[in-house]
Write a protein that holds these residues in place. Structure first.
Motif, PDB file in Angstrom:
ATOM      1  N   ALA A 108      40.636  -0.382  39.733  1.00  0.00           N
ATOM      2  CA  ALA A 108      42.334   1.224  39.133  1.00  0.00           C
ATOM      3  C   ALA A 108      43.023   0.469  39.055  1.00  0.00           C
ATOM      4  CB  ALA A 108      41.556   1.735  39.829  1.00  0.00           C
ATOM      5  N   GLY A 109      43.481  -0.345  40.151  1.00  0.00           N
ATOM      6  CA  GLY A 109      45.018  -1.169  39.822  1.00  0.00           C
ATOM      7  C   GLY A 109      44.897  -2.362  38.710  1.00  0.00           C
ATOM      8  N   PHE A 110      43.537  -2.563  38.482  1.00  0.00           N
ATOM      9  CA  PHE A 110      43.710  -3.512  37.842  1.00  0.00           C
ATOM     10  C   PHE A 110      43.309  -3.450  35.659  1.00  0.00           C
ATOM     11  CE2 PHE A 110      41.384  -7.274  35.279  1.00  0.00           C
ATOM     12  CZ  PHE A 110      43.009  -8.121  35.383  1.00  0.00           C
ATOM     13  N   ASP A 111      42.366  -1.858  36.059  1.00  0.00           N
ATOM     14  CA  ASP A 111      41.877  -1.309  35.219  1.00  0.00           C
ATOM     15  C   ASP A 111      43.041  -0.596  34.782  1.00  0.00           C
ATOM     16  OD1 ASP A 111      39.590  -2.813  35.113  1.00  0.00           O
ATOM     17  OD2 ASP A 111      38.598  -1.784  36.140  1.00  0.00           O
ATOM     18  N   LEU A 112      43.445   0.306  34.867  1.00  0.00           N
ATOM     19  CA  LEU A 112      44.872   1.029  34.622  1.00  0.00           C
ATOM     20  C   LEU A 112      45.669   0.352  33.490  1.00  0.00           C
ATOM     21  CD1 LEU A 112      45.020   3.869  33.874  1.00  0.00           C
ATOM     22  CD2 LEU A 112      46.756   3.379  36.215  1.00  0.00           C
ATOM     23  N   PRO A 113      46.508  -0.771  33.890  1.00  0.00           N
ATOM     24  CA  PRO A 113      47.609  -1.308  32.644  1.00  0.00           C
ATOM     25  C   PRO A 113      46.498  -1.009  31.467  1.00  0.00           C
ATOM     26  CG  PRO A 113      47.820  -2.159  34.440  1.00  0.00           C
ATOM     27  CD  PRO A 113      47.127  -1.410  34.583  1.00  0.00           C
ATOM     28  N   ILE A 114      45.898  -2.204  31.477  1.00  0.00           N
ATOM     29  CA  ILE A 114      44.929  -3.517  30.581  1.00  0.00           C
ATOM     30  C   ILE A 114      44.218  -2.453  29.277  1.00  0.00           C
ATOM     31  CG2 ILE A 114      43.191  -4.231  30.143  1.00  0.00           C
ATOM     32  CD1 ILE A 114      43.199  -5.677  32.459  1.00  0.00           C
ATOM     33  N   ALA A 115      43.708  -0.433  29.822  1.00  0.00           N
ATOM     34  CA  ALA A 115      43.198   0.315  29.533  1.00  0.00           C
ATOM     35  C   ALA A 115      44.580   1.254  28.805  1.00  0.00           C
ATOM     36  CB  ALA A 115      42.189   1.134  29.851  1.00  0.00           C
ATOM     37  N   THR A 116      45.336   1.448  30.011  1.00  0.00           N
ATOM     38  CA  THR A 116      46.279   1.895  29.127  1.00  0.00           C
ATOM     39  C   THR A 116      47.384   1.866  27.723  1.00  0.00           C
ATOM     40  OG1 THR A 116      46.993   3.357  31.657  1.00  0.00           O
ATOM     41  CG2 THR A 116      48.905   3.928  29.396  1.00  0.00           C
ATOM     42  N   TYR A 117      48.064   0.413  28.098  1.00  0.00           N
ATOM     43  CA  TYR A 117      48.487  -0.456  27.872  1.00  0.00           C
ATOM     44  C   TYR A 117      48.419  -0.713  26.188  1.00  0.00           C
ATOM     45  CZ  TYR A 117      52.322  -0.647  30.673  1.00  0.00           C
ATOM     46  OH  TYR A 117      53.764   0.627  31.565  1.00  0.00           O
ATOM     47  N   THR A 118      47.358  -1.449  26.210  1.00  0.00           N
ATOM     48  CA  THR A 118      46.066  -1.892  25.444  1.00  0.00           C
ATOM     49  C   THR A 118      45.907   0.218  23.852  1.00  0.00           C
ATOM     50  OG1 THR A 118      44.608  -2.200  26.334  1.00  0.00           O
ATOM     51  CG2 THR A 118      45.080  -4.346  26.280  1.00  0.00           C
ATOM     52  N   ARG A 119      45.069   0.569  24.719  1.00  0.00           N
ATOM     53  CA  ARG A 119      44.967   1.711  23.688  1.00  0.00           C
ATOM     54  C   ARG A 119      46.041   2.027  23.093  1.00  0.00           C
ATOM     55  NH1 ARG A 119      40.938   6.028  23.145  1.00  0.00           N
ATOM     56  NH2 ARG A 119      41.210   7.588  22.328  1.00  0.00           N
ATOM     57  N   ALA A 120      47.225   2.589  23.395  1.00  0.00           N
ATOM     58  CA  ALA A 120      48.145   3.651  23.337  1.00  0.00           C
ATOM     59  C   ALA A 120      49.027   2.736  22.102  1.00  0.00           C
ATOM     60  CB  ALA A 120      49.514   2.839  24.190  1.00  0.00           C
ATOM     61  N   ASN A 121      48.552   1.392  22.731  1.00  0.00           N
ATOM     62  CA  ASN A 121      49.473   0.039  21.417  1.00  0.00           C
ATOM     63  C   ASN A 121      48.566   0.079  20.424  1.00  0.00           C
ATOM     64  OD1 ASN A 121      52.780  -0.775  21.891  1.00  0.00           O
ATOM     65  ND2 ASN A 121      51.311  -1.117  23.343  1.00  0.00           N
ATOM     66  N   PHE A 122      47.256  -0.047  20.775  1.00  0.00           N
ATOM     67  CA  PHE A 122      46.391  -0.117  19.511  1.00  0.00           C
ATOM     68  C   PHE A 122      46.847   1.787  18.488  1.00  0.00           C
ATOM     69  CE2 PHE A 122      42.319   1.326  17.582  1.00  0.00           C
ATOM     70  CZ  PHE A 122      41.872   1.137  16.823  1.00  0.00           C
ATOM     71  N   LEU A 123      46.537   1.978  19.406  1.00  0.00           N
ATOM     72  CA  LEU A 123      46.156   3.564  18.414  1.00  0.00           C
ATOM     73  C   LEU A 123      47.677   4.470  17.340  1.00  0.00           C
ATOM     74  CD1 LEU A 123      45.211   5.717  20.704  1.00  0.00           C
ATOM     75  CD2 LEU A 123      43.820   5.179  19.267  1.00  0.00           C
TER      76      LEU A 123
END
Length: 263
Positions: A108-123
């Motif tokens: 979770a500590g690895f996945d969370l920033p990848i999922a959050t930053y990439t999705r937010a910037n993509f959207l």
């Protein structure tokens, strides 16, 4: 004024970087649309902009919510007549993400920033690009940090997340460029004058058994000018890059690391 008659959306405008960039945009004549999850923080930033003679509007939304991001971009384009500048400065609390070795880090500590930053910037960048390509002009800005391009320990998933945002920015620049839209990513070393960076420095300092001030001094010493960039310096560059004076710049990673990364 650099941004006179421009309409600028700032996602994450309640945070230190987003707020500074929003104020700088407004000071250079932009009508600023502040977006973020915490209405009270956004209103505080809007109040400062208005007190200084600028124009600011507030929308409470989550950058991870596709429908909300699209609806906000539509509203800005409809009410203001265009969406000229978009800047995304989302953030996460870093406890449990930074400060641990990768071999000790839970998924979770690895996945969370990848999922959050990439999705937010993509959207957010996708929403901006859709309106800007239709109107034939616009500037999209993202922001990352120096570990995206350096070998830094104890970063968890943050370095991969920032590297992904940089790749996203370049790809979007290639696709949107023929339609008159520029995309630039700002890469900065840790701005010591923000609460989040203070938190991050504390996590790294604790992992090394030193004080936060000592860790910050180490970081500053890695730069060529022996001082870390400030939020105001980041905002000044963002404003220039968003302006027509930087119209020859796109698909670039603007280096704001003070020489920590020497291009």
């Amino acid at each position: 004024m650099l941004l006179e008659n421009k309409n600028a959306v700032v996602h994450g405008a309640g945070g230190a970087v987003g707020a500074a960039v929003a104020r700088a945009f407004a000071a250079e004549g932009a009508r600023v649309f502040l977006a973020g999850r915490t209405g009270s923080a956004l209103e505080a930033v809007a109040g400062k902009i208005r007190a200084a003679g600028g124009v600011a509007e507030v929308a409470t939304l989550d950058a991870l919510d596709e429908d909300a991001v699209e609806a906000h971009a539509d509203a800005v384009s409809r009410t203001a007549g265009s969406l000229d500048v978009s800047f995304t400065a989302v953030s996460l609390p870093q406890t449990g993400i930074q400060g641990s070795r990768l071999v000790d880090l839970p998924p979770a500590g690895f996945d969370l920033p990848i999922a959050t930053y990439t999705r937010a910037n993509f959207l957010t960048t996708r929403a901006a690009a859709r309106r800007m390509t239709a109107q034939g002009s616009g500037v999209i800005l993202t922001i990352t940090a120096s570990p995206s391009r350096t070998a830094v320990p104890l970063m968890g998933g943050m370095a991969p997340a920032w590297a992904a945002v940089e790749a996203l920015s370049r790809g979007l620049a290639a696709e949107a460029g023929p339609h008159g839209v520029r995309v630039v990513c700002l890469n900065a070393a840790g701005m010591a004058d923000t609460p989040q960076i203070a938190e991050v420095y504390g996590l790294h300092a604790d992992a090394r058994g030193i004080s936060r001030d000592a860790f910050q001094a180490r970081m500053a010493d890695l730069t060529l000018r022996k001082q870390l960039p400030t939020v105001a310096e980041i905002a000044d560059v963002a404003t220039f890059v968003a302006s027509d004076r930087a119209r020859g710049m796109t698909g670039a990673i603007a280096n704001l690391t003070g020489g920590l990364i020497a291009d």
